[in-house]
Design a protein around this motif. Sequence first.
Motif, mmCIF file in Angstrom:
data_model
loop_
_atom_site.group_PDB
_atom_site.id
_atom_site.type_symbol
_atom_site.label_atom_id
_atom_site.label_comp_id
_atom_site.label_asym_id
_atom_site.label_seq_id
_atom_site.Cartn_x
_atom_site.Cartn_y
_atom_site.Cartn_z
ATOM 1 N N ASP A 144 1.252 -0.948 -0.138
ATOM 2 C CA ASP A 144 -0.410 -0.134 -0.248
ATOM 3 C C ASP A 144 1.093 1.388 -0.204
ATOM 4 O O ASP A 144 0.478 2.453 0.642
ATOM 5 C CB ASP A 144 -0.864 -0.191 0.995
ATOM 6 N N LEU A 148 -0.688 5.377 -2.771
ATOM 7 C CA LEU A 148 -0.768 6.970 -2.014
ATOM 8 C C LEU A 148 -1.416 7.743 -3.079
ATOM 9 O O LEU A 148 -0.969 8.557 -3.453
ATOM 10 C CB LEU A 148 0.683 8.028 -1.178
ATOM 11 N N TYR A 158 5.620 13.038 2.136
ATOM 12 C CA TYR A 158 5.520 11.391 3.505
ATOM 13 C C TYR A 158 6.912 11.786 3.208
ATOM 14 O O TYR A 158 7.780 12.021 3.082
ATOM 15 C CB TYR A 158 4.550 10.939 2.896
ATOM 16 N N THR A 280 -9.245 3.432 8.336
ATOM 17 C CA THR A 280 -7.968 4.017 7.284
ATOM 18 C C THR A 280 -7.176 4.941 8.102
ATOM 19 O O THR A 280 -6.347 5.037 7.118
ATOM 20 C CB THR A 280 -9.068 5.289 6.739
ATOM 21 N N SER A 283 -4.547 1.891 7.363
ATOM 22 C CA SER A 283 -3.656 2.047 6.491
ATOM 23 C C SER A 283 -3.255 2.892 5.757
ATOM 24 O O SER A 283 -2.508 2.408 4.858
ATOM 25 C CB SER A 283 -5.262 1.365 5.579
ATOM 26 N N LEU A 284 -3.022 4.465 6.023
ATOM 27 C CA LEU A 284 -2.090 5.176 6.353
ATOM 28 C C LEU A 284 -0.860 4.949 6.413
ATOM 29 O O LEU A 284 0.229 5.479 5.727
ATOM 30 C CB LEU A 284 -3.398 6.471 5.609
ATOM 31 N N ARG A 301 4.735 6.049 7.949
ATOM 32 C CA ARG A 301 4.493 6.592 7.801
ATOM 33 C C ARG A 301 3.875 8.153 8.721
ATOM 34 O O ARG A 301 3.068 7.650 8.981
ATOM 35 C CB ARG A 301 3.616 6.389 6.418
ATOM 36 N N CYS A 436 -5.248 15.343 5.058
ATOM 37 C CA CYS A 436 -5.549 14.535 5.805
ATOM 38 C C CYS A 436 -7.016 14.629 4.954
ATOM 39 O O CYS A 436 -8.160 13.691 4.578
ATOM 40 C CB CYS A 436 -5.309 14.337 6.712
ATOM 41 N N HIS A 440 -6.947 12.094 2.171
ATOM 42 C CA HIS A 440 -6.959 11.251 2.547
ATOM 43 C C HIS A 440 -8.757 11.288 3.425
ATOM 44 O O HIS A 440 -8.690 9.465 3.455
ATOM 45 C CB HIS A 440 -6.517 11.372 3.756
#
Length: 531
Positions: A144, A148, A158, A280, A283-284, A301, A436, A440
């Motif tokens: 994953d 991104l 990031y 979520t 997952s990020l 991350r 975000c 996201h």
Amino acid sequence: MPIQDLRSIDSTTSLKADLCIVGSGPAGYAIARNLKDSGLDILLIESGGLDMNDETEALNAVEDVGTTITNARCRVLGGTTEAPHWGNRCISFDDIDYEERPWVPHSGWPIGHEAVAPYLEQASDYLGAGRQIAPRAKLAEGKDIASLPRLNEDKVRYIWWNFGRTEGRKPVRYNEVLKADSTGLNILIHATVSQIILTPSERAIESIEVSDAEGRRRTIRTRAVVLCAGGLENPRILLYSNKQKRNGIGNDHDQVGRYLMDHPRDKSMAVTFDPRQATTFWSLFGPFRYESGAGRRPFVRGFVLSPDYQRRHELLNCAAWPEEEMAHEDPLRAAVRLVRNRSSDRKADVGAILGNADYLARALHSSLVSRDPIRRKPEKIGLYVGSEQVPDPDSRVTLTDRLDRLSLPVPRTDWRINAREVESQIALSRHIAEECRRVHGLDARLADWVQDWKGNVDFLTDGCHPTATTKMSADPRSGVVDPDCQVHGVEGLYVAGSSTFPTAGHANPTLMIVALALRLAHHLRGKLAAA
């Protein structure tokens, strides 16, 4: 030897070594291990013993007169790696960290990234992190990562942190490593350096004086010494080594102990999210695992303020990383309480397990089958934000008149936080919230101080990363050690660790500490072995 207690060595025994390394934490271990095949007689000296105890830890006493610094030093074999909070985050500095920046007084390293880069991968291996996910990489290996959504990189980007781990998924601790295999190393425990002794010309090292746990003092003759005792203890040793030089060694220009920096951050999370968005969030930000070349290793991350944005707005390098606080009704915690018979409410804990069976199933699958990080039920999720500091010469370590039980002066810290640190963290936090929400779909909430800062700094704490108190410089008038980490004007006396960093960046310092220690070991191998 290889591991010997100073208290048990007969007083008539002559002590000597080609190289004395003071401190057995990450820097000291790296230098000793790297040079063990050099043919040099190396002595690794540790103030503490094989295990931590209150009597030895009392020697870490500090008098704070500025913002209080967490006293996280560990006087024990393995040094800081024995601290309960030791997480072993591994990340290198950004290119901007080495630069002289007009808006950051006293910034600029006398070396650049190219001088450190050859040692970063080896340092990562020493720390159990394997192949690095470099902060300057656009993509990283692991699941994953490549998909991104794109950020507004004019503001933030990031960033990734590796974690050094053993095969048993625990942080690497050099206490365990040295106890298990000290082959080729001579280690002296319960030996506290009480004085550095120079030749009559005061321009080279002659010997060091060490004190055992009962205060009995011995002299060790040596050709070279490397101080690897940390950001508070390194300047302290130089300052109280004043029998020949009244102001201490390396302090002809009143630089020892100055520019004390750390990584100030909020005691809670600067940016938080709705716990119902935990899936979520994970997952990020992770943690994830990737194949590091040394087995599967975790990484997380986060975000960093972009270098261009720092330049345009004259801000400091700062970063945000993910954290979570577990809910009391987390089923895994409830199960552990029940199994260990520590439950204060068995009915409630059974209810937590039954009511959150999906979390428990995922946790067991992660632990026993997929060997991925365990996802637990959170009470709070978000991002901590921390930054470097403006080097302030009045933020410093000095000595008090008070003596510890070994008759050594207790250090005084005057740690100062400036407005630019807070302003930089506010800028990063606000941009994270914007990105975000935009990219996201996370409902980001900002801490009160981010929304309306009142000018105070009492909500900030340190990151247990004391830095720059024996800073590296090309000119002895502006620092303590030269680009090879030798104390200006004193042949054979070196310093390793974050105390040599001119600026701190946002990075956890350990990877850089070990990389610079390995660079110093390369220098010592050529210089001492050749001689």
